[in-house]
Design a protein around this motif. Structure first.
Motif, PDB file in Angstrom:
ATOM      1  N   THR A  60       0.810  -1.225   0.000  1.00  0.00           N
ATOM      2  CA  THR A  60       0.000   0.000   0.000  1.00  0.00           C
ATOM      3  C   THR A  60       0.844   1.275   0.000  1.00  0.00           C
ATOM      4  OG1 THR A  60      -0.151   0.016   2.413  1.00  0.00           O
ATOM      5  CG2 THR A  60      -1.931  -1.085   1.217  1.00  0.00           C
ATOM      6  N   HIS A  61       2.148   1.124   0.157  1.00  0.00           N
ATOM      7  CA  HIS A  61       3.018   2.318   0.155  1.00  0.00           C
ATOM      8  C   HIS A  61       4.276   1.964  -0.635  1.00  0.00           C
ATOM      9  CE1 HIS A  61       4.146   6.223   2.275  1.00  0.00           C
ATOM     10  NE2 HIS A  61       5.176   5.944   1.490  1.00  0.00           N
ATOM     11  N   ALA A  62       4.194   2.118  -1.947  1.00  0.00           N
ATOM     12  CA  ALA A  62       5.253   1.604  -2.810  1.00  0.00           C
ATOM     13  C   ALA A  62       5.644   2.646  -3.851  1.00  0.00           C
ATOM     14  CB  ALA A  62       4.774   0.328  -3.494  1.00  0.00           C
ATOM     15  N   HIS A  63       6.793   3.275  -3.640  1.00  0.00           N
ATOM     16  CA  HIS A  63       7.312   4.223  -4.623  1.00  0.00           C
ATOM     17  C   HIS A  63       8.013   3.444  -5.726  1.00  0.00           C
ATOM     18  CE1 HIS A  63       6.402   7.566  -1.962  1.00  0.00           C
ATOM     19  NE2 HIS A  63       6.970   6.903  -0.984  1.00  0.00           N
ATOM     20  N   MET A  64       7.866   3.942  -6.958  1.00  0.00           N
ATOM     21  CA  MET A  64       8.415   3.224  -8.108  1.00  0.00           C
ATOM     22  C   MET A  64       9.869   3.560  -8.380  1.00  0.00           C
ATOM     23  SD  MET A  64       5.292   2.847 -10.789  1.00  0.00           S
ATOM     24  CE  MET A  64       4.256   4.281 -10.625  1.00  0.00           C
ATOM     25  N   PHE A  94      -4.734  10.825  -3.829  1.00  0.00           N
ATOM     26  CA  PHE A  94      -3.750  11.864  -3.508  1.00  0.00           C
ATOM     27  C   PHE A  94      -2.877  11.433  -2.346  1.00  0.00           C
ATOM     28  CE2 PHE A  94      -7.560  13.740  -5.188  1.00  0.00           C
ATOM     29  CZ  PHE A  94      -7.058  14.456  -6.263  1.00  0.00           C
ATOM     30  N   LYS A  95      -1.650  11.967  -2.375  1.00  0.00           N
ATOM     31  CA  LYS A  95      -0.744  11.826  -1.246  1.00  0.00           C
ATOM     32  C   LYS A  95      -0.508  13.223  -0.689  1.00  0.00           C
ATOM     33  CE  LYS A  95       3.237  11.005   1.031  1.00  0.00           C
ATOM     34  NZ  LYS A  95       4.387  10.397   0.414  1.00  0.00           N
ATOM     35  N   VAL A  96      -0.669  13.361   0.618  1.00  0.00           N
ATOM     36  CA  VAL A  96      -0.525  14.655   1.268  1.00  0.00           C
ATOM     37  C   VAL A  96       0.600  14.587   2.294  1.00  0.00           C
ATOM     38  CG1 VAL A  96      -1.648  16.290   2.813  1.00  0.00           C
ATOM     39  CG2 VAL A  96      -2.961  15.236   0.984  1.00  0.00           C
ATOM     40  N   GLU A 100      -0.319   7.193   6.592  1.00  0.00           N
ATOM     41  CA  GLU A 100       0.949   6.556   6.248  1.00  0.00           C
ATOM     42  C   GLU A 100       1.928   6.739   7.408  1.00  0.00           C
ATOM     43  OE1 GLU A 100       0.911   4.957   3.089  1.00  0.00           O
ATOM     44  OE2 GLU A 100      -1.149   5.551   3.501  1.00  0.00           O
ATOM     45  N   HIS A 101       2.739   5.721   7.645  1.00  0.00           N
ATOM     46  CA  HIS A 101       3.690   5.739   8.770  1.00  0.00           C
ATOM     47  C   HIS A 101       2.904   5.907  10.086  1.00  0.00           C
ATOM     48  CE1 HIS A 101       6.097   6.340   5.252  1.00  0.00           C
ATOM     49  NE2 HIS A 101       5.784   7.600   5.136  1.00  0.00           N
ATOM     50  N   TRP A 102       3.168   6.963  10.824  1.00  0.00           N
ATOM     51  CA  TRP A 102       2.484   7.135  12.112  1.00  0.00           C
ATOM     52  C   TRP A 102       2.408   8.579  12.558  1.00  0.00           C
ATOM     53  CZ3 TRP A 102       5.851   9.227  15.761  1.00  0.00           C
ATOM     54  CH2 TRP A 102       7.218   9.100  15.467  1.00  0.00           C
ATOM     55  N   SER A 153       5.510  -0.773   2.417  1.00  0.00           N
ATOM     56  CA  SER A 153       6.947  -0.852   2.695  1.00  0.00           C
ATOM     57  C   SER A 153       7.710   0.474   2.571  1.00  0.00           C
ATOM     58  CB  SER A 153       7.594  -1.884   1.777  1.00  0.00           C
ATOM     59  OG  SER A 153       7.670  -1.378   0.458  1.00  0.00           O
ATOM     60  N   ASP A 154       7.338   1.342   1.643  1.00  0.00           N
ATOM     61  CA  ASP A 154       8.061   2.600   1.433  1.00  0.00           C
ATOM     62  C   ASP A 154       9.524   2.377   1.050  1.00  0.00           C
ATOM     63  OD1 ASP A 154       8.219   5.354   1.226  1.00  0.00           O
ATOM     64  OD2 ASP A 154       8.354   5.731   3.364  1.00  0.00           O
ATOM     65  N   SER A 155       9.817   1.252   0.417  1.00  0.00           N
ATOM     66  CA  SER A 155      11.213   0.924   0.086  1.00  0.00           C
ATOM     67  C   SER A 155      11.818   1.918  -0.905  1.00  0.00           C
ATOM     68  CB  SER A 155      11.288  -0.493  -0.485  1.00  0.00           C
ATOM     69  OG  SER A 155      10.977  -1.430   0.514  1.00  0.00           O
TER      70      SER A 155
HETATM   71 ZN   LIG Z   1       6.724   7.230   1.073  1.00  0.00          ZN
END
Ligand SMILES: [Zn+2]
Length: 538
Positions: free
Chosen positions: A112-116, A217-219, A267-269, A411-413
């Motif tokens: 759910t949190h995956a940058h390309m 959207f991402k804020v 996202e995150h905390w 993951s936000d890898s």
């Molecule tokens: Zn991120």
């Protein structure tokens, strides 16, 4: 050659947004070559497999699972464990069969949190996509579309048509306030033609995005009036909003306020301890704190949860009840901050040598102008603080899940020594550490992600569990992941072979199936290893 400053802007460190959009130099994935994935088939039958269906139901098998083109057609139990299977009554007429006797079948994983990846990491799309698929990730939600909206939508369309080797892509674009001091994490703009300064501008952004069929959207940091306008309009037009509530914003708008204004996922905390404050309103920043110094930002973040109301306290329960009432979803990305509590573990993970591109490795190194590289002078005490931080954070997540709340894996890898695919599996291990039963972990990794992606649209998910009629996004693993999630790592799991008393590597995903197309996971990994080896040539 990009300057270090340009890289920093892309990674979100500069105060001001760049006046001119960054040149997009990130390689698109190449068209799928012959032999890269087989199928879809008129009738693919996976035989004799043990099914873990993603809903939280226990494993069952042996079962034969029939896939017609890109959909699951049927799932039938065909016998009993340790007893030969009678051929009578088994599905017939396969155009391709996979003998999966002794193996496990799961729904494809959702990150759910995956940058390309992109310019700062020096990662071509092919590299990132293959690492994901090799670890069973068949769907990703990209918060930010850091390589530009058009780039992101092109890859989404090509993935949907299966002309490239890639998971399904859901595109959440960065909604960044014009001329805000620290508006954009990803140094990105939505590509929206016009300023984003008033609530009405943000409503127009939603309409423009809906017309482009953007998913959400991402804020990072918006003034409250802009944030509530975005959330309200996004809800009306069925788009999602994922927020990393930056420290620049949380004093005025925290996680529970965002949840009650219609946020899709936190996202995150960040913003969560602030929601739990009962003896202060602002984090205990030291006088010399500077948000632009990432060792301050992350060092103090590690001392934040202990400033929140205690677990089990009146405030703790009251706030949790309010999140539950919203049916709110957390995407904690536990894995991405792991280096903060154990830098050496993240830095020396055994997969780096073979699978981490030199450019990505360089990006990870301590540097005052690269995002997520805050190891200027990381101390024993910093790690101890973060370990305590994790205990409180994990306790909140596990309790929230136990009380009926949703917590999904992401993951936000691509930052902080975390590698695509590999560190998604690490997220599953950390969910287990938080107190999730392995079946709860699998559900968080499959159905939960599918539901959270579908939620803003108001439609039922089409993947995320093993059911007739669902899209054929599946993972086949030779070893039991419920016994040990480590068997999902591309590098496998080292154990002793009882017959010879010698160490052996077992595991790794065998096949990842997306849209009925069967990918050999080991071959995907071999492609990645070859890319890394080539990049290391002088
Ligand atoms: Zn991120």
């Amino acid at each position: 050659m990009r300057s270090r400053l340009a890289l920093a802007i892309l990674a979100g460190l500069a105060f001001a947004r760049p006046a001119v959009a960054q040149t997009r130099t990130v390689e698109h994935a190449p068209d799928r070559r012959p032999g890269e994935g087989e199928g879809p088939y008129a009738k693919l039958i996976i035989r004799g497999v043990t099914v873990i269906d993603g809903t939280g139901a226990p494993p069952f098998g042996p079962a034969d699972v029939v896939i017609e083109n890109n959909r699951i057609a049927s799932i039938s139990t065909v016998g009993y464990p340790k007893v030969p299977i009678s051929p009578a009554g088994r599905p017939q007429g396969a155009t391709r069969e996979i003998d999966a006797t002794g193996m496990y079948l799961l729904p494809g994983f959702v990150d759910t949190h995956a940058h390309m990846g992109g310019a700062p990491q020096g990662t071509p799309a092919e590299y990132v996509f293959k690492l994901w698929l090799a670890h069973g990730v068949t769907t990703i939600r990209d918060p930010g579309c850091m390589n530009g909206v058009e780039w992101c939508l092109q890859e989404r369309a090509r993935s949907a048509a299966n002309t490239i080797v890639a998971p399904r892509i859901y595109a959440y674009i960065a909604a960044v306030q014009s001329a805000a001091p620290t508006g954009g994490l990803d140094g990105d703009d939505a590509g929206f033609p016009g300023p984003l300064a008033t609530p009405d501008d943000f409503r127009k952004l939603v309409t423009w995005s809906a017309q482009k069929r953007i998913d959400g959207f991402k804020v990072l940091a918006l003034d409250p009036a802009l944030m509530t306008a975005l959330l309200d309009e996004a809800k009306k037009q069925h788009l999602g909003v994922a927020a990393h509530l930056s420290q620049m914003m949380v004093a005025r708008f925290n996680a529970i306020q965002a949840a009650e204004s219609g946020l899709t996922t936190l996202e995150h905390w960040y913003g969560l301890p602030e929601s739990l404050f009962d003896d202060r309103t602002i984090q205990d920043y030291p006088a010399d704190y500077n948000y632009q110094d990432e060792s301050h930002r992350f060092g103090q973040a590690g001392r934040l949860w202990k400033q929140a109301a205690e677990p089990g306290s009146k405030k703790w329960n009251e706030v949790m009840d309010r999140f539950l009432k919203q049916d709110f979803v957390f995407s904690p990305t536990l894995t991405i901050y792991e280096a903060s509590r154990d830098l050496m573990r993240a830095r020396t993970a055994e997969w780096h040598e073979q699978y981490t591109l030199p450019s990505l490795w360089k990006f990870y190194q301590p540097n005052r102008v690269a995002h997520g590289s805050y190891w200027f002078d990381w101390t024993t005490q910093d790690e101890i603080e973060w370990k305590h931080n994790y205990r409180l954070w994990m306790r909140f997540l596990n309790e929230y899940k136990n009380r009926g709340g949703k917590v999904c894996t992401g993951s936000d890898s691509g930052f902080i020594f975390k590698l695509y695919g590999f560190d998604y599996i690490r997220e599953l291990e950390l969910f287990q550490e938080a107190g999730f039963h392995p079946l709860e972990v699998v559900r968080a990794a499959t159905l939960c992600g599918a539901e959270v992606i579908a939620k803003p649209t108001g439609k039922a998910p089409e993947f995320g569990m093993i059911r007739a009629g669902m899209l054929a996004d599946l993972v086949i693993v030779p070893e039991n992941p419920l016994h040990n999630f480590k068997v999902l790592y591309g590098t496998g799991h080292l154990k002793v072979d009882d017959a010879t008393n010698t160490p052996v590597r077992v595991g790794g995903v065998k096949y990842t199936i997306k849209d009925g197309i069967v990918y050999d996971a080991k071959r995907l990994l071999a492609d990645v290893a070859a890319m890394v080896e080539k990049a290391k040539q002088p």
